[in-house]
Motif scaffolding. Sequence first.
Motif, PDB file in Angstrom:
ATOM      1  N   ASP A   1      17.430 -56.475 -55.259  1.00  0.00           N
ATOM      2  CA  ASP A   1      17.509 -57.675 -54.189  1.00  0.00           C
ATOM      3  C   ASP A   1      17.482 -56.884 -52.765  1.00  0.00           C
ATOM      4  N   CYS A   2      16.339 -56.480 -52.337  1.00  0.00           N
ATOM      5  CA  CYS A   2      15.911 -55.898 -51.447  1.00  0.00           C
ATOM      6  C   CYS A   2      16.172 -56.721 -49.966  1.00  0.00           C
ATOM      7  N   ARG A   3      16.743 -56.617 -48.925  1.00  0.00           N
ATOM      8  CA  ARG A   3      16.993 -57.366 -47.697  1.00  0.00           C
ATOM      9  C   ARG A   3      16.753 -56.584 -46.586  1.00  0.00           C
ATOM     10  N   PHE A   4      16.046 -56.970 -45.572  1.00  0.00           N
ATOM     11  CA  PHE A   4      15.847 -56.229 -44.423  1.00  0.00           C
ATOM     12  C   PHE A   4      16.110 -56.958 -43.173  1.00  0.00           C
ATOM     13  N   VAL A   5      16.217 -56.250 -42.057  1.00  0.00           N
ATOM     14  CA  VAL A   5      16.263 -56.791 -40.551  1.00  0.00           C
ATOM     15  C   VAL A   5      14.907 -56.648 -40.037  1.00  0.00           C
ATOM     16  N   TYR A   6      14.304 -57.239 -39.486  1.00  0.00           N
ATOM     17  CA  TYR A   6      13.102 -56.924 -38.739  1.00  0.00           C
ATOM     18  C   TYR A   6      12.957 -57.025 -37.311  1.00  0.00           C
ATOM     19  N   ILE A   7      12.125 -56.721 -36.444  1.00  0.00           N
ATOM     20  CA  ILE A   7      11.867 -56.697 -35.251  1.00  0.00           C
ATOM     21  C   ILE A   7      10.367 -57.033 -34.746  1.00  0.00           C
ATOM     22  N   ARG A   8      10.026 -57.877 -34.013  1.00  0.00           N
ATOM     23  CA  ARG A   8       8.942 -58.525 -33.428  1.00  0.00           C
ATOM     24  C   ARG A   8       8.432 -57.773 -32.307  1.00  0.00           C
ATOM     25  N   ASN A   9       7.258 -57.674 -32.044  1.00  0.00           N
ATOM     26  CA  ASN A   9       6.978 -57.194 -30.464  1.00  0.00           C
ATOM     27  C   ASN A   9       7.375 -58.231 -29.222  1.00  0.00           C
ATOM     28  N   GLN A  10       7.481 -57.804 -28.312  1.00  0.00           N
ATOM     29  CA  GLN A  10       8.020 -58.410 -27.049  1.00  0.00           C
ATOM     30  C   GLN A  10       7.071 -59.842 -26.965  1.00  0.00           C
ATOM     31  N   ASP A  11       5.893 -59.538 -27.280  1.00  0.00           N
ATOM     32  CA  ASP A  11       5.087 -60.774 -26.865  1.00  0.00           C
ATOM     33  C   ASP A  11       5.232 -62.023 -27.951  1.00  0.00           C
TER      34      ASP A  11
ATOM     35  N   TYR B   1       8.304 -62.719 -29.081  1.00  0.00           N
ATOM     36  CA  TYR B   1       9.474 -63.442 -28.710  1.00  0.00           C
ATOM     37  C   TYR B   1       9.131 -64.353 -27.419  1.00  0.00           C
ATOM     38  N   LEU B   2       7.972 -64.005 -26.577  1.00  0.00           N
ATOM     39  CA  LEU B   2       7.714 -64.687 -25.564  1.00  0.00           C
ATOM     40  C   LEU B   2       6.666 -65.780 -25.550  1.00  0.00           C
ATOM     41  N   SER B   3       6.216 -66.059 -27.089  1.00  0.00           N
ATOM     42  CA  SER B   3       5.108 -66.809 -27.486  1.00  0.00           C
ATOM     43  C   SER B   3       5.550 -68.375 -27.072  1.00  0.00           C
ATOM     44  N   LEU B   4       4.748 -69.191 -26.981  1.00  0.00           N
ATOM     45  CA  LEU B   4       5.067 -70.653 -26.718  1.00  0.00           C
ATOM     46  C   LEU B   4       5.003 -71.330 -28.287  1.00  0.00           C
TER      47      LEU B   4
END
Length: 273
Positions: free
Chosen positions: A55-65, A67-70
């Motif tokens: 059971d692999c679980r992960f935290v991920y981060i998107r690029n800044q754009d 997070y600014l998307s409509l």
Amino acid sequence: MNRLRNIPSTFDSRTVSEIDALLDTIERDHQVCIPLAIESGSRAWGFPSPDSDYDCRFVYIRNQDAYLSLWPERDVIETPLIGDLDVNGWDLGKALKLMLKGNAVIIEWLRSPVIYQGEARFRDEFLDLTRRLANRTLIGRHYLHLGERQRQTYFGDGKQVALKKLFYALRPAATLRWMRMHEGEAIAPMHFPTLMAECAPPPDVDALVRELLIKKAETRELGLGLLPIPIVQFVDHEFSAARPLFDQGRVALTRAAKLEAADFFRSTVRRFV
């Protein structure tokens, strides 16, 4: 950069390679960064069976754009179940919000002894933030409700039980006992044998649990058995003792906690992307 990786020698090397490849694919196809990927199930809790899933679980981060998307992307990435392989993860924002609300899952991820990949600074800073902001009452409530649900689901009739299911109620009960014994602390050990050692259960419970752990490690299917009365009494006692401590009234999330979590989110996104 101080990289984290800690995988027991007992893990199947081919499965670990499949997990590594899948994490690389997720980063590429979803255009995300994964600063922490861990094992979250029975293999990390310390009571695996020979046929336990990975059971692999992960935290991920998107690029800044992103997070600014409509039209924001989902805050979960899920992959299809393949054999004994289960891999999915949460966006950093989702992980932070759930931590503030007392969901102990992300806390367990941060304490997992099995790490497929990760950055030490990210894990340590997130864990330090959690120690400051996680609400002890809400975490206790999480384990109480989880444990009572498991208790009712798997041995609510008071007769027989699939013996491996005992651990699903035992672990929350032991965590609640640990929290009662460590006043003011909110983050218990994830590793079940360590948790049991630190919460000092009654000798008869300790002996039964040790016996079950040995059997579970050696047997693919423990099968049905009569309910061990000392374990049932231990579980029920801990849930009863926890109710007045953790299940009384609404707990408000402070503005200061939200602001500090938001600062951590922004600075971490900027650092990684």
